[in-house]
Enzyme design. Sequence first.
Site, mmCIF file in Angstrom:
data_model
loop_
_atom_site.group_PDB
_atom_site.id
_atom_site.type_symbol
_atom_site.label_atom_id
_atom_site.label_comp_id
_atom_site.label_asym_id
_atom_site.label_seq_id
_atom_site.Cartn_x
_atom_site.Cartn_y
_atom_site.Cartn_z
ATOM 1 N N LYS A 55 0.852 -1.196 0.000
ATOM 2 C CA LYS A 55 0.000 0.000 0.000
ATOM 3 C C LYS A 55 0.882 1.238 0.000
ATOM 4 C CE LYS A 55 -3.838 0.862 0.736
ATOM 5 N NZ LYS A 55 -4.616 0.720 1.970
ATOM 6 N N HIS A 56 0.719 2.074 -0.993
ATOM 7 C CA HIS A 56 1.421 3.358 -1.063
ATOM 8 C C HIS A 56 2.931 3.191 -0.912
ATOM 9 C CE1 HIS A 56 -2.285 5.564 -1.461
ATOM 10 N NE2 HIS A 56 -2.788 4.877 -0.438
ATOM 11 N N ASN A 67 12.331 6.301 7.339
ATOM 12 C CA ASN A 67 12.914 5.302 8.217
ATOM 13 C C ASN A 67 11.989 4.105 8.362
ATOM 14 O OD1 ASN A 67 15.308 6.681 8.977
ATOM 15 N ND2 ASN A 67 14.231 7.802 10.574
ATOM 16 N N HIS A 104 13.714 5.299 -0.813
ATOM 17 C CA HIS A 104 12.882 6.482 -1.003
ATOM 18 C C HIS A 104 12.475 6.596 -2.471
ATOM 19 C CE1 HIS A 104 13.452 8.203 2.999
ATOM 20 N NE2 HIS A 104 14.722 7.883 2.903
#
Length: 390
Positions: A66-67, A229, A390
């Site tokens: 999810k996302h 993180n 990221h």
Amino acid sequence: MKEIQLKYGCNPNQKPARVFMENGDLPITVLNGRPGYINLLDALNGWQLVKELKEATGLPAATSFKHVSPAGAAVGNPLSETLKKIYFVGDVELTPLASAYARARGADRMSSFGDFISLSDECDEATALLIKKEVSDGVIAPSYSLKALEILKAKKNGNYCIVQIDKDYIPEPLEKKQVFGITFEQGHNFMKIDNSALVNIVTKNKVISEEDKQNLIISLIVLKYTQSNSVCFVKDGQAIGIGAGQQSRVHCTRLAGQKADNWWLRQCPKVLNLDFVDGIKRADRDNAIDVYIGEEYMDVLAEGKWQTIFKTKPQVFTHEEKVAWIEKNTNVALGSDAFFPFGDNIDRAKKSGVTVIAQPGGSVRDDLVIKQADIYNMVMCFNGIRLFHH
């Protein structure tokens, strides 16, 4: 095919949108539906995760994304009767791949609502039947059996996203992305995570089982594809709590620990014996369980809302009862994508049954963190591997 046109990007106002290859053809084929921008981010990150889990453990693997972070991930270990009950799969056939998805979906059912699924192996009928029952946006796998494809194509009124990926595809060694019109370039993260990441044990206790090693390897691979993180709790071959995208590491640990606690609380007889009204929807049932094991349940009782959910009024699950049950959880593994700067992370991990830890090390307070782990007789490995994503 070199490109796929998308309806829009991350948001409806971000048009045009597409995915494409600068060189060669795309390694993915859309077999059904129309995946979106975020769907494909989830699919491609999830595929890398399950592929690496399969390579590391030899077991079929699944993840619920999810996302652009996993809500759950697991390998295909058999399920206990209790796990079958809390994952609501006690009455169905479970192949190893289906077991992996049941675990990945069941660890944090609220976060997995509307997930994108990644499977390491050919999607079989048993796994497709599990997917059919859940609210999900789509699935990616290297192949599909004819029966599985038939089942999945009927989902969401025929609009369910089904993506097939070339299992042998290897990306270019350099990857690029743009932010604010500026191109970033870096080497692809080909870091291979295996038992060599667990040899540097820095605590007094150096006894680590093969099961511990597998759980730690799973935690580190999950973290490799989790927005940083990030911290991951693993037990019995599955992630039971993932804390992602927090600015403070202890907040990651608290978030992951709370999810791990909720997973364990769902196995308490008091929760297993909840008597739901007939015909309750799966999402409403999941939400009710989450409310019941949370602190806000007293408010639900006071307002009389329980009558729309349960046949009989459940007894209050007291704070003392929850603490006593959580203390029974043991043999949990914890991975961190960067070093722990303070011992408070170790204190929080202990509360959720953690006995083994893998982290990079490298903090100026490493000695204090090791000392804290020694107080609890934990095993802690310093692997020197940072896994920011990221």
